[in-house]
Scaffold this active site. Sequence first.
Site, mmCIF file in Angstrom:
data_model
loop_
_atom_site.group_PDB
_atom_site.id
_atom_site.type_symbol
_atom_site.label_atom_id
_atom_site.label_comp_id
_atom_site.label_asym_id
_atom_site.label_seq_id
_atom_site.Cartn_x
_atom_site.Cartn_y
_atom_site.Cartn_z
ATOM 1 N N ILE A 56 0.817 -1.215 0.000
ATOM 2 C CA ILE A 56 0.000 0.000 0.000
ATOM 3 C C ILE A 56 0.850 1.264 0.000
ATOM 4 O O ILE A 56 0.321 2.364 0.001
ATOM 5 C CB ILE A 56 -0.995 0.009 1.188
ATOM 6 C CG1 ILE A 56 -0.270 -0.152 2.522
ATOM 7 C CG2 ILE A 56 -2.062 -1.061 1.007
ATOM 8 C CD1 ILE A 56 -1.160 -0.026 3.746
ATOM 9 N N GLY A 57 2.176 1.093 -0.025
ATOM 10 C CA GLY A 57 3.053 2.257 -0.069
ATOM 11 C C GLY A 57 4.511 1.862 -0.029
ATOM 12 O O GLY A 57 4.866 0.799 0.486
ATOM 13 N N THR A 58 5.350 2.705 -0.608
ATOM 14 C CA THR A 58 6.783 2.449 -0.625
ATOM 15 C C THR A 58 7.505 3.737 -0.285
ATOM 16 O O THR A 58 7.113 4.816 -0.738
ATOM 17 C CB THR A 58 7.239 1.955 -2.015
ATOM 18 O OG1 THR A 58 6.509 0.781 -2.341
ATOM 19 C CG2 THR A 58 8.712 1.628 -2.029
ATOM 20 N N GLY A 59 8.545 3.613 0.535
ATOM 21 C CA GLY A 59 9.321 4.784 0.925
ATOM 22 C C GLY A 59 10.798 4.502 0.795
ATOM 23 O O GLY A 59 11.212 3.490 0.223
ATOM 24 N N GLY A 60 11.599 5.375 1.352
ATOM 25 C CA GLY A 60 13.042 5.268 1.248
ATOM 26 C C GLY A 60 13.629 4.064 1.959
ATOM 27 O O GLY A 60 14.631 3.506 1.533
ATOM 28 N N GLY A 62 11.633 1.272 3.109
ATOM 29 C CA GLY A 62 10.908 0.019 2.957
ATOM 30 C C GLY A 62 9.545 0.212 2.336
ATOM 31 O O GLY A 62 9.179 1.305 1.908
ATOM 32 N N LYS A 78 5.468 -2.603 7.918
ATOM 33 C CA LYS A 78 6.498 -1.820 7.237
ATOM 34 C C LYS A 78 7.732 -2.703 7.151
ATOM 35 O O LYS A 78 8.462 -2.884 8.121
ATOM 36 C CB LYS A 78 6.820 -0.537 7.998
ATOM 37 C CG LYS A 78 7.856 0.313 7.297
ATOM 38 C CD LYS A 78 8.120 1.592 8.065
ATOM 39 C CE LYS A 78 9.169 2.436 7.374
ATOM 40 N NZ LYS A 78 9.466 3.647 8.144
ATOM 41 N N ASP A 178 11.468 13.124 9.437
ATOM 42 C CA ASP A 178 10.865 12.929 8.125
ATOM 43 C C ASP A 178 9.391 13.327 8.149
ATOM 44 O O ASP A 178 8.529 12.549 7.802
ATOM 45 C CB ASP A 178 11.032 11.468 7.683
ATOM 46 C CG ASP A 178 10.640 11.245 6.232
ATOM 47 O OD1 ASP A 178 10.572 12.231 5.465
ATOM 48 O OD2 ASP A 178 10.379 10.091 5.864
#
Length: 185
Positions: A56-60, A62, A78, A178
């Site tokens: 449902i989402g991707t970041g720096g 994970g 996460k 962040d």
Amino acid sequence: IILGFILLLKRQNKTLKLNSRAAKNGDVFSVWNYGGKILYEDLINATEDFHIKYCIGTGGYGSVYKAELPDGKVVALKKLHHSETEDSAFVKSFQNEAHVLSTVRHRNIVKLHGFCLHKRCMFFIYEYMERRSLFCVLRDDDEAIELNWTKRVSIVKSVAHALSYLHHDCTLSVVHRDISSNNIL
């Protein structure tokens, strides 16, 4: 041998007490409710080994996955990128973050239910929030219009209260480095 047997009995007695307390409370995320193995298997099965369709989402650091457990509870996982799990400094940082987050209790901060620290897989288990991030809402014209100025001011106040709690009211002060609309749910 006798000393070892006595220590084993004490350990089993402590485990039985914790298990009975967990059965009474019914908290699926408590360390004493599961030894970690069953919950881990449930999470892997719920995400089909972290299949992209549950992402449902991707970041720096994970990706975040939605997982529905067999008892119907929904959590957000996460999962940290594999490259991060190989760095010993990052593993130490993960342990510190897990320790600190486990003590944070504020209505405007997503609750950490648990974590998994393993060479092959490291992830946090968070409370699942139904709606998407503030960023997603603001970039959708229809949803952005629905988010009037009164609601926006309320969001800003809630974020300010959460940051104030992290900076001033936690046993160990937390500095969140962040803050962005992607991290506001």
